[in-house]
Design an enzyme around this catalytic site. Structure first.
Site, PDB file in Angstrom:
ATOM      1  CG  ASP A 144      23.660  72.233  76.370  1.00  0.00           C
ATOM      2  OD1 ASP A 144      23.551  72.623  77.548  1.00  0.00           O
ATOM      3  OD2 ASP A 144      23.985  71.058  76.086  1.00  0.00           O
TER       4      ASP A 144
ATOM      5  CG  ASP B 236      30.999  69.257  85.462  1.00  0.00           C
ATOM      6  OD1 ASP B 236      31.809  68.387  85.851  1.00  0.00           O
ATOM      7  OD2 ASP B 236      30.253  69.090  84.482  1.00  0.00           O
TER       8      ASP B 236
ATOM      9  CG  ASP C  24      29.958  64.183  85.854  1.00  0.00           C
ATOM     10  OD1 ASP C  24      30.380  63.535  84.892  1.00  0.00           O
ATOM     11  OD2 ASP C  24      28.983  64.987  85.756  1.00  0.00           O
TER      12      ASP C  24
HETATM   13  P1  ATP Z   1      25.100  64.412  82.069  1.00  0.00           P
HETATM   14  O1  ATP Z   1      26.440  64.555  82.735  1.00  0.00           O
HETATM   15  O2  ATP Z   1      23.989  64.052  82.964  1.00  0.00           O
HETATM   16  O3  ATP Z   1      25.150  63.588  80.872  1.00  0.00           O
HETATM   17  P2  ATP Z   1      25.442  67.195  81.629  1.00  0.00           P
HETATM   18  O4  ATP Z   1      24.472  68.300  81.291  1.00  0.00           O
HETATM   19  O5  ATP Z   1      26.166  67.324  82.917  1.00  0.00           O
HETATM   20  O6  ATP Z   1      24.670  65.849  81.539  1.00  0.00           O
HETATM   21  P3  ATP Z   1      28.004  67.268  80.399  1.00  0.00           P
HETATM   22  O7  ATP Z   1      28.404  66.758  79.076  1.00  0.00           O
HETATM   23  O8  ATP Z   1      28.603  66.702  81.632  1.00  0.00           O
HETATM   24  O9  ATP Z   1      26.435  67.096  80.441  1.00  0.00           O
HETATM   25  O10 ATP Z   1      28.201  68.840  80.348  1.00  0.00           O
HETATM   26  C1  ATP Z   1      28.268  69.679  81.488  1.00  0.00           C
HETATM   27  C2  ATP Z   1      27.666  71.033  81.178  1.00  0.00           C
HETATM   28  O11 ATP Z   1      28.387  71.676  80.122  1.00  0.00           O
HETATM   29  C3  ATP Z   1      26.227  71.001  80.683  1.00  0.00           C
HETATM   30  O12 ATP Z   1      25.313  70.948  81.740  1.00  0.00           O
HETATM   31  C4  ATP Z   1      26.134  72.285  79.884  1.00  0.00           C
HETATM   32  O13 ATP Z   1      25.939  73.392  80.723  1.00  0.00           O
HETATM   33  C5  ATP Z   1      27.502  72.402  79.260  1.00  0.00           C
HETATM   34  N1  ATP Z   1      27.557  71.776  77.929  1.00  0.00           N
HETATM   35  C6  ATP Z   1      27.851  70.500  77.637  1.00  0.00           C
HETATM   36  N2  ATP Z   1      27.822  70.266  76.324  1.00  0.00           N
HETATM   37  C7  ATP Z   1      27.506  71.432  75.742  1.00  0.00           C
HETATM   38  C8  ATP Z   1      27.338  71.849  74.394  1.00  0.00           C
HETATM   39  N3  ATP Z   1      27.470  70.999  73.379  1.00  0.00           N
HETATM   40  N4  ATP Z   1      27.027  73.156  74.173  1.00  0.00           N
HETATM   41  C9  ATP Z   1      26.892  74.025  75.194  1.00  0.00           C
HETATM   42  N5  ATP Z   1      27.044  73.683  76.467  1.00  0.00           N
HETATM   43  C10 ATP Z   1      27.341  72.420  76.764  1.00  0.00           C
HETATM   44 MG    MG Z   2      27.850  66.078  83.595  1.00  0.00          MG
END
Ligand code: ATP
Ligand code: MG
Length: 456
Positions: A154, A78, A76
């Site tokens: 994070d 963002d 996805d």
């Molecule tokens: P994936 O979608 O591949 O599982 P992702 O890093 O995109 O991994 P998401 O849960 O979609 O994970 O989160 C999007 C973004 O939001 C992350 O890349 C990070 O920058 C931020 N983020 C997500 N969860 C947290 C958290 N618990 N604490 C701080 N920042 C976060």
């Molecule tokens: Mg994501």
């Protein structure tokens, strides 16, 4: 305030992390990185351009930038912006605002949703919409600058911004170097960041497994000691996280990562205990084999089910509970039912497994003992059970832990291929044979049953 983040008065060039490590903005121009617009979802590009045309800052951020840099295909896209959710809503007809903990705008294009988040800050003078309970963030809607937004993310690899105005990547936390070095590094003080949100420990392991990154030593070190903090995490969130850990095609790597960093007991306390006390290692082999086959299914675009996954992960706990109950003298069927209920109930205190998954999970377990039966009625009932196929696949996996299921697997494999008529005659034949072999026992049992009907 437990995680203050003072922003420098000049704002742009130097900012402070939650532990006051200065970060400098590094701009990586288009010719020094591999992100190309053709790899970005056209809908995400539409959102970025529209925000930009309206005079707002608009960036692709987070997992998508990271995945594109390592040559992956993001699931996805963002977007981060300095427009407030309300301003975003005014720009897009197909936009809805969601969330309480994090207020977000979703721009909806058919089946694709582009998530648009306003830059958030860690620092709070008390006037923003933030709520902290026991050191954990329960609501976090304090808006800030792009620098603030970067340091509250994070991992450094998740804090990169792709700017639509010049196609550069903006890096405030050293994330670009960390991605190139394939390194997961928490931004700020690791212990403090885990205390704010213990789920970050699982995210470290999950993303390292997914991306084949290493968790850098300072980020990994506090995890075993802080694993217990996951007790406080919302069970519904842990359920979602477990699905991502194990149903995204890297389940074996996730499992090994959880083991290595001492997180397995925090997620599955009873299974972890059962695995630890299983000296032969057969249960672990079974779980790993099950995850390997799940990974293969994901790679082939075949469906995978949470019920089967949990049946697998909690099987060690189920076996252990079953043995304990049988030792107490319970009849096998009763012991199985109670073990299934007990394990499910205990697990629910950690992970919110919805009933639509826990019921079929239990059925998969309870069907296992039926595979030994060749009794005509039971065979037909088992074959037509809605969970037969999953339970049979489960039996095949159990063969890895113990070779005693070979004959059952052969029988049921054939039974599935036979037509109704063929199966009936095969069962008749087996039945006739069985009658001769078992005649004395059957007679004895019948006599006993007529005497003590309540005994069975
Ligand atoms: P994936 O979608 O591949 O599982 P992702 O890093 O995109 O991994 P998401 O849960 O979609 O994970 O989160 C999007 C973004 O939001 C992350 O890349 C990070 O920058 C931020 N983020 C997500 N969860 C947290 C958290 N618990 N604490 C701080 N920042 C976060
Ligand atoms: Mg994501």
């Amino acid at each position: 305030m437990p995680f203050g983040n003072p922003v420098s008065p000049t704002g742009i060039a130097t900012i402070n992390s939650p532990v006051a490590t200065p970060f400098t903005l590094r701009v990586i121009p288009r010719d020094q990185h591999t992100i190309s617009r053709k790899d970005i979802s056209p809908n995400a590009l539409r959102v970025l351009y529209r925000l930009r045309e309206a005079g707002f800052g608009a960036y692709l951020v987070g997992g998508a930038v990271r995945d594109l840099l390592v040559g992956g295909r993001p699931k996805d896209f963002d977007v981060a912006t300095d427009a407030t959710p309300e301003q975003v809503k005014q720009l897009f007809r197909n936009c809805r605002l969601i969330g309480r903990r994090f207020r977000l705008a979703h721009v909806v294009f058919g089946r694709e949703i582009i998530e648009v988040a306003t830059f958030r800050a860690n620092s709070d003078d008390g006037s923003g919409d933030r709520e902290v309970e026991n050191g954990m963030l329960v609501r976090d809607n304090v808006y800030g600058s792009i620098e603030d937004d970067a340091v509250r993310r994070d991992f450094s690899c998740n804090a990169l911004y792709y700017a639509i105005e010049d196609f550069s990547v903006r890096d405030y936390t050293g994330g670009f170097e960390d991605v190139l070095a394939r390194r997961m590094k928490l931004i700020g003080d690791p212990e403090q960041r885990y205390r704010e949100d213990p789920v970050r420990m699982l995210r470290a392991v999950r993303l390292a497994a997914k991306l084949k990154f290493d968790i850098e030593p300072a980020t990994a070190a506090p995890i075993p000691r802080l694993a217990g903090l996951l007790d406080e995490a919302a069970p519904a969130r842990l359920f979602e996280e477990v699905l991502k850990l194990f149903l995204s095609g890297h389940g074996v790597a996730s499992f090994e990562g959880l083991e290595r960093h001492g997180l397995l007991p925090a997620l599955f306390p009873e299974s972890a205990a059962a695995l630890k006390s299983n000296r032969s290692g057969a249960l672990r082999r079974f779980v790993v084999e099950g995850l390997r086959s799940t990974d293969a299914r994901v790679a082939n675009d075949e469906p995978v089910s949470p019920a089967f996954l949990f049946a697998l992960l909690l099987w060690p706990a189920f076996c252990r509970a079953l043995i304990a109950l049988q030792r107490q003298g319970l009849a096998p069927e009763e012991a199985q039912r109670r073990a299934a209920d007990r394990v499910t109930l205990h697990q629910l205190t950690t992970i919110a497994l919805p009933r639509r998954f826990s019921l079929p999970m239990q059925e998969i377990w309870l069907l296992q003992s039926r595979f030994a039966s060749r009794q005509r009625k039971r065979v037909l009932r088992t074959l037509t059970h809605p969970r037969f196929r999953a339970a049979f696949d489960f039996l095949v996996l159990r063969q890895v832990a113990s070779s005693e299921h070979e004959a059952d697997i052969a029988f049921w494999r054939e039974a599935q291929q036979q037509s109704g008529h063929e199966l009936e005659s095969a069962l008749d034949a087996a039945h006739a044979e069985g009658m001769e072999d078992e005649a004395p026992r059957r007679r004895r049992r019948r006599r006993r049953r007529s005497g003590t009907a309540a005994g069975e």
